[in-house]
Write an enzyme that holds these catalytic residues in place. Structure first.
Site, mmCIF file in Angstrom:
data_model
loop_
_atom_site.group_PDB
_atom_site.id
_atom_site.type_symbol
_atom_site.label_atom_id
_atom_site.label_comp_id
_atom_site.label_asym_id
_atom_site.label_seq_id
_atom_site.Cartn_x
_atom_site.Cartn_y
_atom_site.Cartn_z
ATOM 1 N N PHE A 150 16.273 -3.310 12.879
ATOM 2 C CA PHE A 150 16.037 -3.214 11.429
ATOM 3 C C PHE A 150 14.539 -3.019 11.233
ATOM 4 O O PHE A 150 13.744 -3.909 11.524
ATOM 5 C CB PHE A 150 16.508 -4.450 10.647
ATOM 6 C CG PHE A 150 16.367 -4.226 9.163
ATOM 7 C CD1 PHE A 150 17.396 -3.657 8.434
ATOM 8 C CD2 PHE A 150 15.178 -4.521 8.506
ATOM 9 C CE1 PHE A 150 17.255 -3.396 7.072
ATOM 10 C CE2 PHE A 150 15.029 -4.257 7.145
ATOM 11 C CZ PHE A 150 16.068 -3.699 6.427
ATOM 12 N N ASP A 235 7.198 -4.174 16.298
ATOM 13 C CA ASP A 235 7.419 -4.457 14.876
ATOM 14 C C ASP A 235 7.514 -5.970 14.713
ATOM 15 O O ASP A 235 8.564 -6.572 14.932
ATOM 16 C CB ASP A 235 8.696 -3.761 14.384
ATOM 17 C CG ASP A 235 8.908 -3.977 12.882
ATOM 18 O OD1 ASP A 235 8.236 -4.871 12.304
ATOM 19 O OD2 ASP A 235 9.743 -3.274 12.297
ATOM 20 N N LYS A 264 5.269 -8.711 5.431
ATOM 21 C CA LYS A 264 5.828 -9.955 4.904
ATOM 22 C C LYS A 264 4.780 -11.056 4.707
ATOM 23 O O LYS A 264 4.085 -11.057 3.704
ATOM 24 C CB LYS A 264 6.973 -10.424 5.799
ATOM 25 C CG LYS A 264 8.181 -9.465 5.756
ATOM 26 C CD LYS A 264 9.414 -10.108 6.344
ATOM 27 C CE LYS A 264 10.542 -9.133 6.593
ATOM 28 N NZ LYS A 264 11.372 -8.875 5.432
HETATM 29 C C1 LIG Z 1 11.315 -6.158 11.567
HETATM 30 C C2 LIG Z 1 11.201 -5.582 10.197
HETATM 31 N N1 LIG Z 1 10.520 -4.439 10.004
HETATM 32 C C3 LIG Z 1 10.375 -3.885 8.798
HETATM 33 C C4 LIG Z 1 10.941 -4.468 7.687
HETATM 34 C C5 LIG Z 1 10.807 -3.815 6.340
HETATM 35 O O1 LIG Z 1 9.939 -4.507 5.525
HETATM 36 P P1 LIG Z 1 9.936 -4.242 3.936
HETATM 37 O O2 LIG Z 1 11.207 -4.803 3.391
HETATM 38 O O3 LIG Z 1 8.714 -4.970 3.459
HETATM 39 O O4 LIG Z 1 9.833 -2.765 3.762
HETATM 40 C C6 LIG Z 1 11.657 -5.660 7.824
HETATM 41 C C7 LIG Z 1 12.298 -6.305 6.651
HETATM 42 O O5 LIG Z 1 13.113 -7.164 6.741
HETATM 43 C C8 LIG Z 1 11.796 -6.229 9.103
HETATM 44 O O6 LIG Z 1 12.485 -7.354 9.297
#
Ligand SMILES: Cc1ncc(COP(=O)(O)O)c(C=O)c1O
Length: 412
Positions: A150, A235, A264
């Site tokens: 994700f 990530d 976040k």
């Molecule tokens: C690992 C990871 N990358 C990227 C994102 C995307 O972040 P955003 O919702 O701020 O676009 C998330 C969101 O849950 C995430 O868990």
């Protein structure tokens, strides 16, 4: 306007859920809890009921609601200047980027806003690096990703999602991605070709249900990337910034990626702040005009992000997550065989697989909300616990006790 605000203030929880459902697109199915105020690990709804927040904005609230240091940084900056755009410099971005890069052991930062934007930025970065530095033929770059990933919701990112509900109806999809099973380093190594520019991976898969890969996996991925001359892009949007008991989840495996993606918690739960953090050599492939964002690196975001970095520099939150995380895991493991099939956790981050024969994850969440604990289900029968790192030890017990009671009641 004043009248309208007053009448909104009088709406009950059911009034707000009905209003919100009527006037917002149906892309979420929230639990029927209407939060009006929050402090630390606790939120209060419009009727004055208090709930322990064990989701923490999907880890965006690692430091809790309304952390005084972060609020002060935001308030002071609100009075000075909030937005300049990158057409000019501002006096907040440099100090923030310097200290964030140092926290990550890197040289430079590319500031964005949301996690998905950080991921998109890393995709562009990896491709450009592949063409300019690695010498991949034009438009041939491949990025290897893991099944169950994700990384956000943009059309390019959902192009390599393996979750049908994230993709259905959104094609045509962006090419240039190869999906391999998560946790299988040999499969990943075998997927690397001369045209591979990057491996984009979550050190722990959050949305998939806090999936912790086998020991040695990340180190093997690191080695495979080094051997093949491929960027390792971690990530850490959800796993980073203290959640797992370390500043970065990669640290727990002794791995240093080429690129960190952060988001976040970097915005302290106040403003969206994300960042791509890497070396001068890698980020140096960007040139003026090749990438940007109106809000990325704005002084309000930078002031809050800088205060977040300051909190992390103390090590206090990482230590707390590690220590309370052991307790959380011990308590949750006590529920295995009592309505829980499996528990996976790192620090204050746990995926709990509820016995699907007993109840769905959603029913467990509803039961917990009824007992004053907020969590969210993911993928049917899994619930994810990610309380703010400021949670008190007795509140960790309170959350697990509530889960035990919900499971014992069979969902009633
Ligand atoms: C690992 C990871 N990358 C990227 C994102 C995307 O972040 P955003 O919702 O701020 O676009 C998330 C969101 O849950 C995430 O868990």
């Amino acid at each position: 306007m004043v009248t309208a605000q007053r009448s909104e203030g009088r709406l009950s929880s059911s009034g707000h859920t009905a209003l919100t459902s009527a006037v917002t697109a149906p892309n979420y199915a929230p639990l029927p809890v209407v939060v009006a105020e929050a402090r630390g690990a606790w939120v209060t709804d419009v009727e004055g009921r208090r709930y322990l927040d064990c989701l923490a904005g999907y880890s965006a609230l690692n430091f809790g609601h309304g952390h005084p240091v972060l609020l002060r940084a935001a308030r002071e900056q609100l009075e000075r200047v909030t937005l300049t755009s990158r057409a000019f410099y501002n006096d907040r971005l440099g100090p923030f980027a310097r200290d964030l890069a140092a926290l990550a052991g890197m040289d430079q930062v590319l500031p964005m806003n949301t996690g998905a934007e950080a991921v998109e930025t890393a995709i562009k970065l990896s491709r450009r690096w592949g063409y300019q530095v690695k010498g991949v033929p034009a438009d041939r770059a491949q990025i290897v990703v893991a099944a169950g990933n994700f990384h956000g919701r943009t059309t390019t990112i959902v192009s390599f999602s393996t979750d049908d509900s994230a993709r259905e109806g959104f094609g045509p999809f962006t090419p240039g991605f190869t999906v391999v099973p998560y946790g299988d380093a040999e499969a990943l190594r075998a997927a690397l070709t001369p045209e591979t520019v990057a491996v984009l991976i979550e050190p722990i898969q959050g949305e998939a249900g806090v999936i912790v890969p086998p020991p040695g996996y990340l180190a093997a991925v690191r080695q495979a990337c080094t051997d093949a001359g491929v960027l390792l892009v971690a990530d850490e949007v959800q796993s980073g910034l203290g959640r797992t008991g370390a500043t970065f989840a990669c640290e727990l495996e002794g791995v240093v990626p080429d690129v960190y993606l952060l988001g976040k918690a970097l915005g302290g739960g106040i403003v969206p702040v994300s960042a791509v953090v890497s070396t001068r050599e890698v980020l140096g492939v960007f040139t003026p005009g090749s990438h940007g964002s109106t809000f990325g690196g704005n002084p309000l975001a930078a002031a809050v992000g800088h205060a977040v970095v300051g909190l992390l520099e103390t090590g206090e939150y990482q230590e707390r997550a590690a220590k309370l995380g052991v307790h959380l895991r011990d308590r949750l493991e006590g529920l295995v065989g009592h309505g829980v099939q499996a528990v996976r956790s790192r620090g204050l981050w746990a995926g709990v697989d509820i016995d699907p024969g007993l109840m769905t994850g959603r029913a467990a969440c509803e039961g917990l909300a009824g007992r004053g604990v907020l969590v969210k289900d993911t993928h049917g029968s899994t619930i994810r616990l990610a309380p703010p790192l400021v949670i008190e030890p007795e509140d960790v017990d309170r959350a697990v006790d509530a889960l035990a009671a919900v499971l014992a009641g069979g969902g009633r």
